[in-house]
Scaffold this active site. Structure first.
Site, PDB file in Angstrom:
ATOM      1  N   THR A  72      -1.998   5.450   2.064  1.00 57.49           N
ATOM      2  CA  THR A  72      -3.146   4.548   1.981  1.00 57.49           C
ATOM      3  C   THR A  72      -3.129   3.642   3.208  1.00 57.49           C
ATOM      4  O   THR A  72      -2.089   3.094   3.552  1.00 57.49           O
ATOM      5  CB  THR A  72      -3.094   3.699   0.700  1.00 57.49           C
ATOM      6  OG1 THR A  72      -3.141   4.563  -0.443  1.00 57.49           O
ATOM      7  CG2 THR A  72      -4.256   2.723   0.640  1.00 57.49           C
ATOM      8  N   LEU A  79       0.841  -1.182   0.000  1.00 63.01           N
ATOM      9  CA  LEU A  79       0.000   0.000   0.000  1.00 63.01           C
ATOM     10  C   LEU A  79       0.881   1.238   0.000  1.00 63.01           C
ATOM     11  O   LEU A  79       1.943   1.256   0.618  1.00 63.01           O
ATOM     12  CB  LEU A  79      -0.912   0.026   1.239  1.00 63.01           C
ATOM     13  CG  LEU A  79      -1.898  -1.140   1.408  1.00 63.01           C
ATOM     14  CD1 LEU A  79      -2.707  -0.955   2.688  1.00 63.01           C
ATOM     15  CD2 LEU A  79      -2.817  -1.276   0.205  1.00 63.01           C
ATOM     16  N   ASP A  80       0.424   2.290  -0.679  1.00 67.16           N
ATOM     17  CA  ASP A  80       1.146   3.558  -0.669  1.00 67.16           C
ATOM     18  C   ASP A  80       1.238   4.097   0.757  1.00 67.16           C
ATOM     19  O   ASP A  80       0.431   3.744   1.628  1.00 67.16           O
ATOM     20  CB  ASP A  80       0.441   4.591  -1.549  1.00 67.16           C
ATOM     21  CG  ASP A  80       0.532   4.256  -3.033  1.00 67.16           C
ATOM     22  OD1 ASP A  80       1.439   3.496  -3.411  1.00 67.16           O
ATOM     23  OD2 ASP A  80      -0.314   4.749  -3.800  1.00 67.16           O
ATOM     24  N   ARG A  81       2.195   4.984   0.978  1.00 67.57           N
ATOM     25  CA  ARG A  81       2.410   5.534   2.314  1.00 67.57           C
ATOM     26  C   ARG A  81       1.115   6.077   2.927  1.00 67.57           C
ATOM     27  O   ARG A  81       0.793   5.807   4.092  1.00 67.57           O
ATOM     28  CB  ARG A  81       3.449   6.660   2.262  1.00 67.57           C
ATOM     29  CG  ARG A  81       3.758   7.267   3.632  1.00 67.57           C
ATOM     30  CD  ARG A  81       4.438   8.629   3.508  1.00 67.57           C
ATOM     31  NE  ARG A  81       5.791   8.518   3.020  1.00 67.57           N
ATOM     32  CZ  ARG A  81       6.879   8.434   3.801  1.00 67.57           C
ATOM     33  NH1 ARG A  81       6.747   8.427   5.121  1.00 67.57           N
ATOM     34  NH2 ARG A  81       8.075   8.372   3.257  1.00 67.57           N
TER      35      ARG A  81
END
Length: 325
Positions: A151, A147-149
């Site tokens: 998210t 997951l993105d930072r």
């Protein structure tokens, strides 16, 4: 003769890969030959190179100690230190092979050039180390999804080599269902599907939708053109508020920034997602995106509740909705 007992976390590794990890300075072709000739045995018996090792298996390598010492040069033998690494993780589910964690927004999944120590996976390693479950220097538990930072939500961690392989295979074959919730700008009246191809600009850390050009007669595709990747996103509105809509997204493919790019392409950027056309919302200046549900191919389903910031934004936008548990 070299003898080694397979640890729980190493279970599921194929024999040839396990031996390769033990002897990285030895030709791979020779490793296959040793297995075929019975110079590598498991529990005293010959096995195929594709045999999946189990915890407690006794591996015997018929080789001189000096030759093994030379062949093992470069093997993972450094002890990782976890002093000072945080161990506070939100565990959604855990058994001997699988760990499911709820990642908070703002925390990287993996280390990068901006942060090496405090990430989701380093916290997981420190957590398992404290429990005495990091039993091998040849295998470290790893995440199957990222997951993105900014998210939040569910991250799957394979605690054993076998489980990690199975999770990765399920993702590649699209046998694992991933659902997100987000708040988008505008009123989204109906659900739909976006199938636009995507390309990455790594230098700018951006993803963009490929616009289909009118092909000129005799034109050829440039060899230096960015790689276009298929991407499919299903979306359905859950509830509308004052100028915003709560949306559930099913991610069929898993391209970087796919949801953010696809929703922007249909005129509904994510609330706060400045990079992809969204407007700031009070102090929210990043995407409000939460990986709330994952259904595995074995029938197990995991969910993660909305984080406090997400619930606060819903109240401020006039959206009154609770996710099922």
């Amino acid at each position: 003769m070299i003898t080694r007992i397979v640890t729980p976390s190493e279970s599921g590794k194929r024999l040839h890969r396990y031996v390769r990890n033990l002897m990285p300075n030895y030709p791979l072709g020779q490793i296959y030959k040793m297995i075929e000739q019975g110079k590598v045995k498991v529990n005293g018996k010959r096995k195929k190179d594709t045999y999946e090792l189990a915890a407690g298996d006794e591996l015997t390598i018929h080789m001189e100690d000096e030759a093994y010492k030379e062949a093992s040069i470069g093997a993972a033998d450094k002890k990782v230190k976890y002093a000072g690494v945080k161990t506070d993780i939100d565990v959604v589910y855990e058994d001997a092979e699988l760990l499911v964690v709820n990642k908070p927004a703002g925390l990287l999944t993996h280390p990068d050039q901006t942060e090496q120590k405090d990430t989701m996976i380093t916290r997981v390693h420190a957590y398992l180390h404290r429990k005495g479950e990091l039993d091998s220097r040849m295998f470290l538990p790893a995440t199957a999804n990222r997951l993105d930072r900014n998210t939040s939500g569910l991250v799957l961690v394979g605690k054993t080599a076998g489980m990690l392989h199975r999770l990765n295979q399920a993702i590649q074959k699209r046998e694992l269902d991933k659902y997100y919730v987000t708040v988008v700008e505008g009123r989204l009246a109906a659900g739909g599907t976006v199938t636009a191809k995507l390309v990455r600009d790594e230098s700018g850390n951006r993803t963009r939708v490929v616009k289909e050009p009118d092909a000129a007669p005799g034109s050829e595709e440039r060899s230096d053109a960015p790689v276009e990747k298929d991407a499919t996103t299903h979306y359905r509105p859950l509830q509308a508020g004052r100028g915003y809509t709560l949306v559930e997204i099913e991610l069929i493919s898993g391209r970087t920034h796919q949801i953010r790019t696809h929703m922007q392409s249909i005129g509904h950027p994510l609330l706060g997602d400045i990079k992809y056309g969204g407007k700031p919302f009070g102090d929210v200046r990043h995407q409000l995106l939460h990986a709330w549900k994952i259904a595995l191919d074995d029938g197990r389903t995991f969910t993660a509740p909305l984080p406090p910031l997400f619930r606060s934004v819903l109240r401020r936008t006039g959206i009154d909705f609770s996710l099922p548990t």
